[in-house]
Design a protein around this motif. Sequence first.
Motif, mmCIF file in Angstrom:
data_model
loop_
_atom_site.group_PDB
_atom_site.id
_atom_site.type_symbol
_atom_site.label_atom_id
_atom_site.label_comp_id
_atom_site.label_asym_id
_atom_site.label_seq_id
_atom_site.Cartn_x
_atom_site.Cartn_y
_atom_site.Cartn_z
ATOM 1 N N ILE A 95 47.131 41.523 31.784
ATOM 2 C CA ILE A 95 46.812 40.524 30.755
ATOM 3 C C ILE A 95 45.805 39.499 31.268
ATOM 4 O O ILE A 95 44.864 39.100 30.559
ATOM 5 C CB ILE A 95 48.102 39.825 30.273
ATOM 6 C CG1 ILE A 95 48.991 40.833 29.532
ATOM 7 C CG2 ILE A 95 47.759 38.646 29.364
ATOM 8 C CD1 ILE A 95 50.365 40.291 29.199
ATOM 9 N N TYR A 96 45.993 39.038 32.506
ATOM 10 C CA TYR A 96 45.135 37.983 33.064
ATOM 11 C C TYR A 96 44.088 38.536 34.028
ATOM 12 O O TYR A 96 43.635 37.838 34.933
ATOM 13 C CB TYR A 96 46.002 36.941 33.779
ATOM 14 C CG TYR A 96 46.922 36.189 32.846
ATOM 15 C CD1 TYR A 96 46.441 35.168 32.031
ATOM 16 C CD2 TYR A 96 48.271 36.522 32.764
ATOM 17 C CE1 TYR A 96 47.283 34.487 31.162
ATOM 18 C CE2 TYR A 96 49.126 35.854 31.900
ATOM 19 C CZ TYR A 96 48.623 34.836 31.098
ATOM 20 O OH TYR A 96 49.457 34.171 30.245
ATOM 21 N N TYR A 97 43.722 39.792 33.826
ATOM 22 C CA TYR A 97 42.795 40.457 34.754
ATOM 23 C C TYR A 97 41.484 39.668 34.901
ATOM 24 O O TYR A 97 41.065 39.335 36.010
ATOM 25 C CB TYR A 97 42.526 41.879 34.242
ATOM 26 C CG TYR A 97 41.447 42.620 34.983
ATOM 27 C CD1 TYR A 97 41.623 43.002 36.311
ATOM 28 C CD2 TYR A 97 40.246 42.953 34.348
ATOM 29 C CE1 TYR A 97 40.632 43.697 36.995
ATOM 30 C CE2 TYR A 97 39.254 43.649 35.020
ATOM 31 C CZ TYR A 97 39.449 44.023 36.336
ATOM 32 O OH TYR A 97 38.469 44.703 37.004
ATOM 33 N N GLU A 98 40.820 39.378 33.783
ATOM 34 C CA GLU A 98 39.518 38.706 33.843
ATOM 35 C C GLU A 98 39.660 37.288 34.373
ATOM 36 O O GLU A 98 38.814 36.817 35.147
ATOM 37 C CB GLU A 98 38.875 38.699 32.457
ATOM 38 C CG GLU A 98 38.478 40.094 31.965
ATOM 39 C CD GLU A 98 37.757 40.051 30.629
ATOM 40 O OE1 GLU A 98 37.601 38.930 30.083
ATOM 41 O OE2 GLU A 98 37.355 41.120 30.139
ATOM 42 N N GLN A 99 40.737 36.592 33.969
ATOM 43 C CA GLN A 99 40.936 35.220 34.436
ATOM 44 C C GLN A 99 41.169 35.181 35.943
ATOM 45 O O GLN A 99 40.656 34.290 36.635
ATOM 46 C CB GLN A 99 42.131 34.573 33.716
ATOM 47 C CG GLN A 99 41.887 34.299 32.238
ATOM 48 C CD GLN A 99 42.332 35.455 31.359
ATOM 49 O OE1 GLN A 99 42.187 36.629 31.733
ATOM 50 N NE2 GLN A 99 42.882 35.139 30.195
ATOM 51 N N LEU A 100 41.920 36.133 36.467
ATOM 52 C CA LEU A 100 42.172 36.176 37.910
ATOM 53 C C LEU A 100 40.884 36.392 38.689
ATOM 54 O O LEU A 100 40.683 35.829 39.768
ATOM 55 C CB LEU A 100 43.183 37.279 38.235
ATOM 56 C CG LEU A 100 44.633 37.023 37.811
ATOM 57 C CD1 LEU A 100 45.492 38.274 38.025
ATOM 58 C CD2 LEU A 100 45.226 35.862 38.607
ATOM 59 N N LEU A 101 39.994 37.219 38.133
ATOM 60 C CA LEU A 101 38.709 37.431 38.795
ATOM 61 C C LEU A 101 37.843 36.166 38.741
ATOM 62 O O LEU A 101 37.133 35.848 39.691
ATOM 63 C CB LEU A 101 37.962 38.588 38.121
ATOM 64 C CG LEU A 101 38.530 39.998 38.321
ATOM 65 C CD1 LEU A 101 37.705 41.012 37.539
ATOM 66 C CD2 LEU A 101 38.549 40.370 39.800
ATOM 67 N N ALA A 102 37.930 35.447 37.613
ATOM 68 C CA ALA A 102 37.067 34.283 37.424
ATOM 69 C C ALA A 102 37.494 33.083 38.265
ATOM 70 O O ALA A 102 36.649 32.286 38.674
ATOM 71 C CB ALA A 102 37.043 33.893 35.945
ATOM 72 N N PHE A 170 48.644 39.050 47.135
ATOM 73 C CA PHE A 170 49.077 39.663 45.876
ATOM 74 C C PHE A 170 48.061 39.638 44.749
ATOM 75 O O PHE A 170 47.994 40.577 43.953
ATOM 76 C CB PHE A 170 50.363 38.983 45.386
ATOM 77 C CG PHE A 170 51.009 39.697 44.229
ATOM 78 C CD1 PHE A 170 51.786 40.831 44.442
ATOM 79 C CD2 PHE A 170 50.823 39.270 42.924
ATOM 80 C CE1 PHE A 170 52.378 41.507 43.380
ATOM 81 C CE2 PHE A 170 51.403 39.942 41.852
ATOM 82 C CZ PHE A 170 52.192 41.063 42.084
ATOM 83 N N LEU A 171 47.250 38.596 44.651
ATOM 84 C CA LEU A 171 46.409 38.453 43.467
ATOM 85 C C LEU A 171 45.126 39.269 43.528
ATOM 86 O O LEU A 171 44.544 39.599 42.496
ATOM 87 C CB LEU A 171 46.078 36.972 43.247
ATOM 88 C CG LEU A 171 47.288 36.077 42.944
ATOM 89 C CD1 LEU A 171 46.853 34.627 42.780
ATOM 90 C CD2 LEU A 171 48.017 36.566 41.702
ATOM 91 N N GLY A 172 44.679 39.610 44.720
ATOM 92 C CA GLY A 172 43.459 40.393 44.858
ATOM 93 C C GLY A 172 43.748 41.838 45.214
ATOM 94 O O GLY A 172 44.865 42.339 45.037
ATOM 95 N N LEU A 173 42.743 42.526 45.745
ATOM 96 C CA LEU A 173 42.876 43.929 46.125
ATOM 97 C C LEU A 173 42.853 44.103 47.639
ATOM 98 O O LEU A 173 42.558 45.189 48.145
ATOM 99 C CB LEU A 173 41.745 44.751 45.504
ATOM 100 C CG LEU A 173 41.749 44.866 43.979
ATOM 101 C CD1 LEU A 173 40.519 45.647 43.495
ATOM 102 C CD2 LEU A 173 43.026 45.524 43.474
ATOM 103 N N GLU A 174 43.176 43.039 48.374
ATOM 104 C CA GLU A 174 43.160 43.134 49.832
ATOM 105 C C GLU A 174 44.544 43.338 50.426
ATOM 106 O O GLU A 174 44.674 43.818 51.554
ATOM 107 C CB GLU A 174 42.556 41.849 50.455
ATOM 108 C CG GLU A 174 41.122 41.562 50.055
ATOM 109 C CD GLU A 174 41.053 40.760 48.762
ATOM 110 O OE1 GLU A 174 42.126 40.404 48.226
ATOM 111 O OE2 GLU A 174 39.927 40.498 48.287
ATOM 112 N N GLY A 175 45.594 42.956 49.678
ATOM 113 C CA GLY A 175 46.936 43.017 50.221
ATOM 114 C C GLY A 175 47.787 44.093 49.584
ATOM 115 O O GLY A 175 47.526 45.292 49.727
#
Length: 632
Positions: A95-102, A170-175
């Motif tokens: 749901i918050y995909y774009e907001q998390l990136l921004a 957790f929020l990115g693609l590194e962990g």
Amino acid sequence: MKPVIEQETLSRTLAGTWAWIVFALSMMLALFHVYTAATIPLPPQFQRSIHLAMGLCLVFLLYPARLCKKEAPSPAMWDVLLALLSLGLGLYHIIYYEQLLARVGVNTTLDLVTAGLGVVLVMEATRRVVGWPMVIVAGAFLAYALWGNYVPGLFGHRGFSLERVLEHTFLGLEGIMGIPLGVSATLIIVYLLFAQVLEKTGIRQFFIDAALAITGTSPGGPAKAAVVSSALEGTISGSSIANTAGSGSFTIPMMKNLGYRPEFAAAVEASASTGGQIMPPIMGAAAFVMAEFLNVPYLDIAKAAAIPAILYFTGVFLMVHFEALRSGLVGLPRESLPVFRQVMKSQGYLILPIVAIFILLDAGFSPARAAVWSMGLAWIAGLVKREGRMGVTAICKAMVAGIAQALPVIATCATAGIIVGVVTLTGVGLKLSSNMIELAENNLAIALVFTMVASLVLGMGIPTTATYIVLATMAAPALQKLGVEPLAAHLFVFYFGVVADITPPVALAVYAGAAIAGSDPWKTGIEAVKLAIGAFMVPYFFVLSPVLILIGATSSLLLQVLGTALLGMFALSIAVVGYWKSKLHGITRIVLGFGGLALIQPGIMTDAIGASVVLVVYVMQRLRNRSLSRLS
């Protein structure tokens, strides 16, 4: 139709409505992965979020917080709450995909609370399915990220805030959402489903029948059949414990009836089944992660592993053979065994889906899509005979069983992502590799021993995939700095993480075999290590001579290397067992062992030395036996 839950694979026996709920969730997850593998996977954040959310949800519904003598047929309300929270985590990422990136670096309170819950849920799910060791390791890494400023010396760092650690973890693609979970979400789970579909066709019985037909009449035939069938099963299953329990329930009693000691019978099955993780085309889950880490096609990993796998199983097979000769064991009567020609005629078609994997990969299919097409071919192959035909119920059983096998992998890969995330955040991987090189004084042999010990120790407490991920990010770079080929460095770590399953004191495959044989686990573990001696030696040789993993190999050189290496395994097996034409004395065994190692190591000089040693020992054995026959 009743819910088709494979209860023996689950920790909690569900009934009624909850059985239906778990069945529905499992089918949804299976169909989601089959569809995305056959078409185009979703963007990484979506694919991994759905994979993790539904995987964690099923873990909390199926695995109780603590084992009880009498488990309720429904999950506790606390478990239901955790399952719903797990689903919510997946929805949050989507749901918050774009907001998390921004808003990277400027996260809201809700973002951080969600991240904190995600870390806790992942670690709790991992504790339930694989135990405390993996959780303790991940917790130690998180503590290091938070309070590294209190660590003295080279491993200290400035320390990171809780907000920064949670965002990175957790929020990115590194962990947690990083490469390990990505491989689980796109590759591993599809191959687990494929293996279950293939199992329903009756291919395990085909492997056992074919192995018995080939080896049954020779000395120690059932033990050799266990080695051959386990090698074949390794082409569809990367689980040493599942292989041991599956084929071992048939082969171990047969070996005991023939006269093998219980410890040896269990060790044969455990060591052979453990080799399944290094047996192409479908190796252990870590091999798929390796392909992502190295950014090479999975087919290259499978090809590179072929010769070491052949040497491993050759060593186990030969030691079984010489142990049978030493103990005076014979084979089974021909009339009691299947006929190979008839086995191939009546069941040989079952191997076509496995052959198709290679063909499709070579044709450019992605590994996931190749698995889906081969899954369809397996279903078609099952139509040939009534017992292999899969209707809707049988297919559903296969899907649910595959998901049940995937749950520990999902949790483990997610927790491994925590470790990888901390390594990238703090830079400890570079520090460790530099310090390891310094501690080894730039000596490759010492660095290899350090890495082997670390792999074995870690592998005793955490699964192979997690062991590989940790050391691939921390130890493999050090080996590469010392001049080791990247593929060789990663395979080195992988192999020793695999053989941890048969290395005492914690040897899960050995425990599975010992339980069937009724043998002492410690004695069984020692026997298994002796049988798997090739797995402890071969990695050193392919690091020093990458031609064993097809790096810089021509056809003529490859034939020469393979021939001398097989002769080396022959000599090494005799040295370990202590019997050839007759019993060998201690000094002869030591000399022959060194000769075998020299043959396995590619090179004209080493091959000449090794071959000379084998020839001398052979002549001495012939002369000794001739003298004994004259005296008698």
